[in-house]
Design a protein around this motif. Sequence first.
Motif, PDB file in Angstrom:
ATOM      1  N   ASN A  31       0.816  -1.213   0.000  1.00 21.71           N
ATOM      2  CA  ASN A  31       0.000   0.000   0.000  1.00 21.71           C
ATOM      3  C   ASN A  31       0.853   1.268   0.000  1.00 21.71           C
ATOM      4  O   ASN A  31       1.920   1.320   0.620  1.00 21.71           O
ATOM      5  CB  ASN A  31      -0.932   0.000   1.210  1.00 21.71           C
ATOM      6  N   ASN A  35      -3.935   4.956  -4.718  1.00 19.33           N
ATOM      7  CA  ASN A  35      -4.971   3.930  -4.582  1.00 19.33           C
ATOM      8  C   ASN A  35      -4.454   2.570  -5.030  1.00 19.33           C
ATOM      9  O   ASN A  35      -3.925   2.430  -6.141  1.00 19.33           O
ATOM     10  CB  ASN A  35      -6.209   4.287  -5.415  1.00 19.33           C
ATOM     11  N   SER A  37      -5.924  -1.343  -5.605  1.00 19.40           N
ATOM     12  CA  SER A  37      -7.248  -1.924  -5.821  1.00 19.40           C
ATOM     13  C   SER A  37      -7.119  -3.296  -6.463  1.00 19.40           C
ATOM     14  O   SER A  37      -6.019  -3.751  -6.791  1.00 19.40           O
ATOM     15  CB  SER A  37      -8.093  -0.996  -6.705  1.00 19.40           C
ATOM     16  N   GLU A 259     -15.818  -0.525   0.790  1.00 19.95           N
ATOM     17  CA  GLU A 259     -15.155  -1.827   0.774  1.00 19.95           C
ATOM     18  C   GLU A 259     -15.558  -2.567  -0.502  1.00 19.95           C
ATOM     19  O   GLU A 259     -16.703  -2.457  -0.959  1.00 19.95           O
ATOM     20  CB  GLU A 259     -15.536  -2.689   1.989  1.00 19.95           C
ATOM     21  N   VAL A 274     -10.313  -4.463  -0.483  1.00 16.57           N
ATOM     22  CA  VAL A 274      -9.973  -3.042  -0.557  1.00 16.57           C
ATOM     23  C   VAL A 274     -10.889  -2.265   0.376  1.00 16.57           C
ATOM     24  O   VAL A 274     -12.090  -2.521   0.451  1.00 16.57           O
ATOM     25  CB  VAL A 274     -10.122  -2.530  -1.997  1.00 16.57           C
ATOM     26  N   SER A 275     -10.300  -1.293   1.080  1.00 18.89           N
ATOM     27  CA  SER A 275     -11.095  -0.432   1.959  1.00 18.89           C
ATOM     28  C   SER A 275     -10.450   0.944   2.023  1.00 18.89           C
ATOM     29  O   SER A 275      -9.223   1.088   1.908  1.00 18.89           O
ATOM     30  CB  SER A 275     -11.176  -1.040   3.361  1.00 18.89           C
ATOM     31  N   THR A 276     -11.296   1.955   2.190  1.00 18.05           N
ATOM     32  CA  THR A 276     -10.778   3.297   2.453  1.00 18.05           C
ATOM     33  C   THR A 276     -10.667   3.562   3.951  1.00 18.05           C
ATOM     34  O   THR A 276     -10.036   4.545   4.359  1.00 18.05           O
ATOM     35  CB  THR A 276     -11.693   4.354   1.813  1.00 18.05           C
ATOM     36  N   ALA A 279      -7.050   3.611   5.706  1.00 21.67           N
ATOM     37  CA  ALA A 279      -6.066   3.537   4.632  1.00 21.67           C
ATOM     38  C   ALA A 279      -5.072   4.683   4.753  1.00 21.67           C
ATOM     39  O   ALA A 279      -5.293   5.675   5.458  1.00 21.67           O
ATOM     40  CB  ALA A 279      -6.766   3.584   3.279  1.00 21.67           C
ATOM     41  N   SER A 283      -6.387   7.120   1.023  1.00 19.33           N
ATOM     42  CA  SER A 283      -6.430   6.416  -0.264  1.00 19.33           C
ATOM     43  C   SER A 283      -7.217   5.110  -0.100  1.00 19.33           C
ATOM     44  O   SER A 283      -7.824   4.859   0.936  1.00 19.33           O
ATOM     45  CB  SER A 283      -5.007   6.104  -0.728  1.00 19.33           C
ATOM     46  N   LYS A 284      -7.169   4.284  -1.139  1.00 21.04           N
ATOM     47  CA  LYS A 284      -7.689   2.924  -1.039  1.00 21.04           C
ATOM     48  C   LYS A 284      -6.519   1.991  -0.775  1.00 21.04           C
ATOM     49  O   LYS A 284      -5.519   2.019  -1.503  1.00 21.04           O
ATOM     50  CB  LYS A 284      -8.409   2.506  -2.324  1.00 21.04           C
TER      51      LYS A 284
END
Length: 695
Positions: A31, A35, A37, A259, A274-276, A279, A283-284
């Motif tokens: 990460n 983003n 993803s 999510e 994936v989650s914000t 983060a 970001s994602k």
Amino acid sequence: MCRIVVLILCSVCQSLIGQEIVKKNLGSNINTIYNESKPIISPDGKVLFFARQNYPDNFKGFKDAQDIYYSINLNGEWSRGVNIGFPLNDKYPNGVNSVSTDGTTLLIINAYETDGTVTEGVSISKKTGNSWGYPKKLEIDNFYNNNDFVDYYLSNNGNHLLMAVERDDGFGDQDLYVSFKVDETNWAEPINLGPDVNTPDAEFAPFLAADNKTMFFASMGFKGEGSSDIYYSKRQDDTWKNWSKPINLGPDVNSDQFEGYYSIPASGNFAYFVSTKDAIDGSKDIFKITLPYQFRPDPVLLISGTVYNKKTKGPEQAEIAFLDLPERKEVDRAVSGAARGSYKMVLAREHIYEYLAEKDGFIGVVQYKDMSNVTEYVEIESDLALVPIEEGQKVDIHNIFFEVNTDKFSEDAYLELDRFTRILTENPSLQAEIGGHCTSMKKATDNLILSEKRAISVINYFTERGIHPLRLIPKGYGSIIPFKNSERISFKPDTDPNDRIELKILSTNWTVPVDKDSDDDGVIDDDDECPMLAGRIETNGCPDTDGDYIVDKFDDCPRLPGVKENNGCPEITEETKEVLREALVGIEFELGSDVIRAASYPILDKVVKVMVDNEDYMLRISGHTDNQGNDNANLILSHNRAQSTKNYLISHGIDEDRLDALGYGVTKPVADNATAEGRAQNRRVEFEIVFEGQN
């Protein structure tokens, strides 16, 4: 009771059943402030593919909307994400949708055209060595998408393509669809998965677990925790239109933010999504979480190994066929790699598998695995031997089973018998010794005799199916050569490895002798399925006395033309069958007597009409009782009742020569005599239509 423990980038919650649910940000190797993803975890859990958006190291740098990256799990830690490079990454948005079990095939968003451009659709890329090939576009019948967004997922068995698209027959925004495989590049028109999982809002990011039943997906249409939540649903049948009610994965996974893109390995222990929420810099990010027990898919078998040449011990590229027992049908296939001969496959539970490698010029050695009662994920290694079809090579065949101490085949012998029939048919210049080995008899001499009889039985089976008898030589070895399991064969339970058939290749240059027609029927012996009995060309040289194209040895009525559905006897209409079924339950007698009750006359009159309308019918009448009372008395009573029924038919004009009546007493029950219902079923008179001369 729930307790919260503060960890760096990690939250822990105790579920209602005591399972510790751990959610963890994958950290800086995966990460970034940009983003991340579309995480896709390989079925073995060792490689993670994901996408980065507008990242400096993308193909076109900051201006590149999305590139594919991958990371490898080393001792429980993910390596730094690496750009997968050209040709998978280009100036267009790129992403992995799914990865095959063996890690050599990727499903990629976009239809990659040969001129370097991309169009709407999806493509397949295959790995050779360390390089990914140029993606090949999949042709989907009547494919279109009315939405700017799209997701795909290819099932582990490679036969089902899920997609999230917006189409005219949908419920609004993106819906989940499935397309079925036609061949390597062509797919059928997408089918909407229906209102169980689709809403007027967006459903996207479908993921089908290794059991091919459990689907995870993201939705904005079901009431959840945030803007987009992840849900779980199970396929209920093979229409792909009926699904269990979607269940929100709950606050362990979903938050009040975004999510999506849920992915799990074959083991079902963990999930990546994936989650914000929490983060980096809003970001994602990609997270890993312990998969709650209630959301885990059915356990599967992850099987891997190497296909090798038994003679040279070197690797071989081959197909691996997995067959389901006892149905004896193929359920899946894998392919071993050309360089190392390695393969990897996910198989569903609730099956008993026989599997083997297949390649032209070789004979595969069968392995066995019972998954019928598995309750946990299973992972095994199983190397598969290929025996080259060369002079002097031997193949031990353990799955031609015989009844105890006889040369009669047991029911589960025919799968292997038929496989070797095909091998001999496909290799017409192969001549072999068929050797029998057994240790079941007490005396060595008896083992020797039995082993030779078994070898002859195998040869007879082959020759009856068109294999020239001069190609096969029987040999009995008895118990003098013990079996050595050098191929580490996994046997079916209760198999004695020393009881086996051995095929030894004597020659690969055998030629057909001069044409011979022993029975002078115009069909030479090599093509004659009945070389010692004069027959017809239309029936491959076998006799067909009544000319109904059903050879006499398989014809229950060899002198009366009939139909295949009635084993060569004349067809019996459904109306007649219904009368006989009605008579089975409709004929009643006075208690303990052979006197027919008047209530039975109407159905007996229907039987009379059947016999009057069909003068070639003969009728077998059998009487049966339950087990109450004396067996001899029951036998007499059943016989008398059959005779009473026969007499009724005679009294109504049916010739006695067309009727046969016999009582069986308690000897042929059709139900359990321990219950009143079962005894009632056993007290019956049965009718069977037969024909003159019927076997």
